[in-house]
Design an enzyme around this catalytic site. Structure first.
Site, PDB file in Angstrom:
ATOM      1  N   HIS A 150       0.834  -1.196   0.000  1.00  0.00           N
ATOM      2  CA  HIS A 150       0.000   0.000   0.000  1.00  0.00           C
ATOM      3  C   HIS A 150       0.874   1.254   0.000  1.00  0.00           C
ATOM      4  O   HIS A 150       1.236   1.750   1.057  1.00  0.00           O
ATOM      5  CB  HIS A 150      -0.897  -0.008   1.238  1.00  0.00           C
TER       6      HIS A 150
ATOM      7  N   ILE B 251      -9.954   9.458   0.269  1.00  0.00           N
ATOM      8  CA  ILE B 251      -9.960   8.293  -0.612  1.00  0.00           C
ATOM      9  C   ILE B 251     -10.119   7.019   0.208  1.00  0.00           C
ATOM     10  O   ILE B 251      -9.503   6.861   1.254  1.00  0.00           O
ATOM     11  CB  ILE B 251      -8.641   8.213  -1.415  1.00  0.00           C
TER      12      ILE B 251
ATOM     13  N   GLU C  78     -17.697  -3.293  24.192  1.00  0.00           N
ATOM     14  CA  GLU C  78     -16.910  -4.518  24.377  1.00  0.00           C
ATOM     15  C   GLU C  78     -15.643  -4.512  23.524  1.00  0.00           C
ATOM     16  O   GLU C  78     -14.574  -4.956  23.975  1.00  0.00           O
ATOM     17  CB  GLU C  78     -17.737  -5.754  24.017  1.00  0.00           C
TER      18      GLU C  78
ATOM     19  N   HIS D 280      -2.087  -0.880   7.134  1.00  0.00           N
ATOM     20  CA  HIS D 280      -1.668  -1.176   5.762  1.00  0.00           C
ATOM     21  C   HIS D 280      -0.593  -0.195   5.293  1.00  0.00           C
ATOM     22  O   HIS D 280       0.133  -0.477   4.359  1.00  0.00           O
ATOM     23  CB  HIS D 280      -2.876  -1.157   4.809  1.00  0.00           C
TER      24      HIS D 280
ATOM     25  N   ASN E  11      -7.555  11.947   3.592  1.00  0.00           N
ATOM     26  CA  ASN E  11      -7.130  11.987   2.183  1.00  0.00           C
ATOM     27  C   ASN E  11      -8.287  11.812   1.201  1.00  0.00           C
ATOM     28  O   ASN E  11      -8.069  11.749  -0.012  1.00  0.00           O
ATOM     29  CB  ASN E  11      -6.025  10.949   1.926  1.00  0.00           C
TER      30      ASN E  11
ATOM     31  N   HIS F 191     -28.900 -13.899  24.226  1.00  0.00           N
ATOM     32  CA  HIS F 191     -27.921 -13.763  25.305  1.00  0.00           C
ATOM     33  C   HIS F 191     -27.277 -15.090  25.700  1.00  0.00           C
ATOM     34  O   HIS F 191     -26.394 -15.098  26.551  1.00  0.00           O
ATOM     35  CB  HIS F 191     -28.593 -13.127  26.536  1.00  0.00           C
TER      36      HIS F 191
ATOM     37  N   HIS G 237      -3.946   3.214  -3.545  1.00  0.00           N
ATOM     38  CA  HIS G 237      -4.135   2.726  -2.181  1.00  0.00           C
ATOM     39  C   HIS G 237      -3.412   1.412  -1.923  1.00  0.00           C
ATOM     40  O   HIS G 237      -2.604   1.316  -1.005  1.00  0.00           O
ATOM     41  CB  HIS G 237      -5.626   2.541  -1.861  1.00  0.00           C
TER      42      HIS G 237
ATOM     43  N   ASP H 246      -9.375   6.975   7.210  1.00  0.00           N
ATOM     44  CA  ASP H 246     -10.840   6.997   7.192  1.00  0.00           C
ATOM     45  C   ASP H 246     -11.428   5.692   7.707  1.00  0.00           C
ATOM     46  O   ASP H 246     -12.453   5.693   8.399  1.00  0.00           O
ATOM     47  CB  ASP H 246     -11.343   7.221   5.758  1.00  0.00           C
TER      48      ASP H 246
END
Lengths: 672, 672
Positions: A39, A198, A420, A79, A196, A482, A271, A166
């Site tokens: 990346h 993106i 959690e 990444h 960015n 539960h 990316h 993001d």
């Protein structure tokens, strides 16, 4: 504006910083090209800001990566690993050689696709599963504040810096972490957001249109924004963030992904794939980088190494302060950081053990867990507890771990809220920081909510302790949402995780003891809501739970059948065995609190415990996995599917988890 | 102010509404007392606001609970189930008898501890696991907008109302849902927040101090606040929320938990336990409720039943509009709502099948999945796809499902963003709404992030389809954080979930076909990043994947050994089998794409497939669970622990998942 003109404009803002940041960009481009995967975009976009951070703000000493009072740096968008590896290499971490950079993403290299804790020095946590980096960093910041309160700011006074993308902010766990940090006013937590625009699927506008600074502000954060390619602006923001002493800080950095790439900058194409040879060359030309692959000019390298040595004086001063402590205090601080147990601990375990044998108790295993904590926590100041808003159900609060961790007072009990996932990741951060042995509770069914953080505990080899109560249909009326069914199996399937389902007060204490001693393996305690009798009554020195499984009752001589049970069902198996003995059968009842520990026993021991007679397993959970020990799932007295809402006793009856069912199967198998 | 005075002041604000709301409070108190368990606090606090909603705004007809154009009501804080049951009973839902209310939380009653979909009419979704209700409601709102675009507002024009508590907003999935709804401008989604300042561990201030309205506003929501006990104020807010046509709406209701309880109102003591007989009596006195247990005065009952019949005219008008449609359009709308497949579907499957046999293809199974979607989606307008920001990796986008679902145009492809959990819950909502067959993609390792929503798909019996790509170490360089190990086992352990790991293009198509036909069982497709050959070459009409497992290759006559493999490892098993045959062994290779479907086969078929010869399992995943089919985990060629970062081929070699390893084990087992 062309990328050429854009780069020229940005480079003029802080030329020195730009030149140093180009080292990161160049190494990233070359490493990703060499590995033919990776990346490049995020490291290229964040290079300028991280250069400022490492050159001017981050307190670290590359020659002493483990210095306890270093600032922590977490790359939550893992990444972008080449960003971190480049920084570690350039600043002079000894293990991060150029050879390692060249072997990015190759077998045996410490430069894994995502940063892996324990591979390279300077990687403070494993990141990649998005959102967990920031939540783990919250745990580090929690640790710093508490440890400072215990040992003073002479010894503990550092920041935790996090880079997020993001993705980390879209993931729910990101918000949980932001909310918790804001609530507790963790002012030494500074988050830099790589804004960015993106995302993998294209511009973030396809799925994301929040006002991020406003969201952080709503959660009580100090918020700034600036041009992420303007070194001076980033510097000013970092200075202001460090000066803020009531709120955690966000710095939103407007950046361009793949900065410098004439044809791919600002696009999702940069990316997660190499630039390609031609574009790589064009990018270097645009950046004004005439050097060969993996080549760093001497002047830039020298400047970077100076940054890596910048903290040496700080570190030496800190060592002097440590040396100036009283011997006891120095020893205790060192013990805490090293994660060794105090001398008093063994005696506390023994006393708790003796007390149980002296006055056996019928109790829910969640209550037994509370009793164990009451007995052991006073000896262990490193224990820091909490619950995801189920304290009264999980029974995780005890006198020694009672003081609430608040904005004003960093106590030993953390109200994680109904969060959690952030709780589990923060516990990882508490472990990683050093000085703490964290435990946290929730209902076992909600292990689902934090599962990937449990996995990261196991992957990183951290000694976090998960207190999971309400471990079966035995919780009753709350119903199928539960009631754990598949959870025991699905947790046992995680490598390097110890899952305990203790049968009584003694096994619960033993499980806690093992969990506490296991500093490189996480433990998960599956605990009951409902009462069980104490089955182990004969005082013995050995921690039998450490064997994973053992014969807890023998009825008659020899073996016609073996009943293997866990947790609340061990008592049920004993009841059935008594009835079977009355019919003339010799029965061994095996309690198996931990599959993992049993598998680690010598084969001879395992063979002896399991025996050669037909075997039946009894567990109020799904049957999946039990064929490891029994011939088929027909020999498992367990749940056929999801549970239901009704009182517990009725559920056991309706789902056929009864002594009668065990007896019937035993008679079938033995032909009696 | 005493609770007496407080109640008096509040009751004066809208006396009629207050009196009706007291019916809910009284039924809740009585039912929780009778069952000796439950959550009275939230229903007592939210009673006034829900009374306004059901009396004046919610479009429903209690005599026709399934009317497709009804408004949807989701109780995201599901522990407040008595609120919903009371409303259903009072408004006249036929199945919600007083007897059911009396049997709250008892075996066989439809009044489970948490609302369970499929038990009582009017329960639109199962809730209880916090935060999922609101995310599921987002799916319902997505469905409404898309269906309206397809069939017109004559047939589809309704709101989705959600009640949430603090827990739903603390959970990360809550934020994912809020962010997505705001991004897409789902203006017919109206959320009422029960802001009662109390959480299980005490006042929310122990763990929660956000400015909730500001957070929603930052995410693009229309925001209002009011006194939740003032019927007129709530009415005005609801009116304004319904008028808002660009943004989803939040109404923050300031409420008192356990409203009316003189000693417990406003305290966490009233959250999850019965009031107790004395306090129950005192509460009724404070509320001015002189009636006996489970007694509703006739005038109040009549007013409530009028509310339940209020929508009858609307419903009749809607039926008239449906009747006025062209026959084709009416039939198609009905088909969509009923979830039956179109006539053209079978032919589409056959054509896709024929094409594969006519021109066999080597392809990654994720690519095979895309091919299947390309072939089938055009016949199925109900298919609505998406990905959690991994479209290019999951290959979930195809021409028929390509138009992006945006704020302006509700297309068939939803960019869920990096929000796996909200995606899965929204898919549940799309199913529950009716009219859609949703599928969504992410990396398989991130099934962890959405696991509890997958569980709810299974528990509710919904036909959602999870497209989980990058299903093993075969993904290579991204490393252990991204490589599933325990995931297959942990997903197979979930009841009522079909997990498919197809071996090639044909099995992938078959798995899709089964998933599409399974409208009451969710399916999860585990798909590869790397290429595999097409192994099924002989055209046959039968969907062999529906058998769960079958002999895909027979080498020699008879059986010396059986190799059972799944997914990408079937080809590896075939390679090993060829070599074993060369050494004189007769080998059957079994492809086992679905354990669940295999278990559903007749025993004779299973025995025939598994055979009596020694068996070896081959799967590039953890070995847990395979003892169902092989003698011990030593007979599993799989992963010993977590993966690593390196090219895929190297990982298979290093972890010993090779033809050589299979051959060696086969020779050991057969003694040859």
């Amino acid at each position: 504006m062309s990328q050429q003109a854009f780069v020229a404009a940005k480079s003029a803002l802080d030329p020195e910083n730009f030149a140093l940041a180009n080292c990161i960009r160049a190494l990233t481009i070359d490493a990703v090209e060499a590995s033919k995967s990776g990346h490049p975009g995020a490291p290229m976009g964040m290079a300028d800001a991280t250069t400022v951070l490492f050159r001017k703000h981050l307190k670290f000493d590359a020659s002493q990566p483990d210095w306890p009072d270093r600032d922590r740096f977490v790359l939550s968008n893992g990444h972008a690993s080449m960003l971190l590896y480049s920084l570690l290499h350039l600043t002079g971490y000894a293990d991060m050689t150029l050879e390692q950079i060249r072997n990015f993403r190759q077998w045996g290299a410490i430069t894994a696709g995502h940063p892996e804790y324990g591979h390279a020095k300077g990687v403070e946590t494993t990141t990649g599963p998005l959102g967990q980096g920031i939540a783990t960093a919250v745990g580090m910041a929690l640790a710093e504040r508490r440890l400072a309160a215990e040992f003073g700011t002479d010894l503990v006074d550092h920041h935790t810096y996090v880079f997020v993308g993001d993705g980390c902010l879209q993931e729910g766990i990101g918000q949980e972490a932001i909310s918790l940090a804001g609530h507790l006013g963790l002012s030494k937590l500074i988050v830099l957001y790589d804004d960015n625009s993106i995302t993998i699927d294209g511009p973030t506008s396809v799925s994301f249109s929040e006002d991020i600074p406003a969201r952080f502000a709503a959660c009580g954060w100090h918020v700034q924004s600036c041009d992420g390619h303007d070194g001076r602006a980033v510097d000013a923001c970092l200075t202001a963030a460090r000066a803020e002493n009531a709120r955690p800080s966000l710095i939103a950095l407007k950046t361009v992904i793949g900065f410098g790439s004439p044809n791919k900058a600002g696009s999702y194409a940069v990316h997660g794939a190499p630039l390609g040879a031609t574009e790589a060359e064009a990018t270097k030309a645009t950046l004004g980088w005439p050097h060969g692959p993996f080549e760093i000019p001497q002047d830039l390298r020298a400047a970077w190494q100076a940054a890596g040595a910048r903290g040496q004086a700080d570190r030496a001063a800190w060592e002097a302060r440590l040396a100036a402590q009283t011997p006891d205090r120095r020893a205790e601080f060192t013990r805490r950081i090293n994660g060794t147990l105090p001398a008093a601990y063994d005696a506390a375990v023994q006393a708790a053990r003796d007390a149980l044998f002296a006055a056996p108790k019928k109790a829910a295993t969640r209550k037994a867990s509370q009793m164990a904590l009451e007995a052991l926590a006073p000896a262990l100041p490193e224990m820091i507890g909490g619950s995801a808003d189920l304290t009264g159900s999980n029974l995780t609060r005890v006198p020694a771990v009672d003081l609430q961790y608040t904005r004003d007072v960093p106590g030993r009990y953390i109200g994680y809220g109904v969060r959690e996932f952030a709780m589990a990741a923060a516990m990882n951060g508490l472990c990683l920081h050093g000085g703490f042995l964290p435990y946290g509770g929730t209902f076992m069914v909600f292990s689902d909510y934090c599962r990937n953080a449990i996995r990261l505990s196991a992957l990183m080899g951290l000694g976090t302790v998960y207190v999971m109560t309400h471990d079966s249909i035995g919780l009753g009326e709350d119903g199928p949402t539960h009631q754990p069914i598949e959870h025991l199996a699905s947790l046992r399937a995680i490598p390097n995780l110890m899952v305990f389902r203790p049968a009584d007060t003694v096994e619960t204490l033993e499980a806690w003891d093992i969990a506490i001693r296991s500093r490189s393996t996480p433990s998960l305690l599956a605990l009951s809501r409902q009462d069980v009798p104490q089955l182990r009554l004969a005082a013995g020195a050995e921690n039998l739970t450490a064997r994973g499984a053992y014969v807890i009752r023998q009825f008659g001589t020899g073996r016609d059948v073996t009943l293997i049970a866990t947790g609340t069902e061990v008592a049920l198996a004993v009841t059935a065995a008594e009835a079977l003995q009355a019919r003339g059968l010799a029965v061994a009842v095996v309690s198996m609190p931990s599959w993992e520990l049993f598998e680690a026993q010598p084969e001879s021991y395992r063979a002896e415990v399991l025996g050669n007679a037909p075997r039946i397993a009894v567990e109020a959970a799904g049957k999946f996995g039990w064929t490891r020990y029994v011939a088929s799932e027909q020999d498992v007295i367990g749940m056929p599917g999801f549970g239901a809402s009704a009182p517990a006793e009725r559920l056991y009856q309706e789902f056929g988890i009864t002594a009668e069912a065990i007896i019937a199967r035993a008679l079938t198998l033995t032909g009696k």
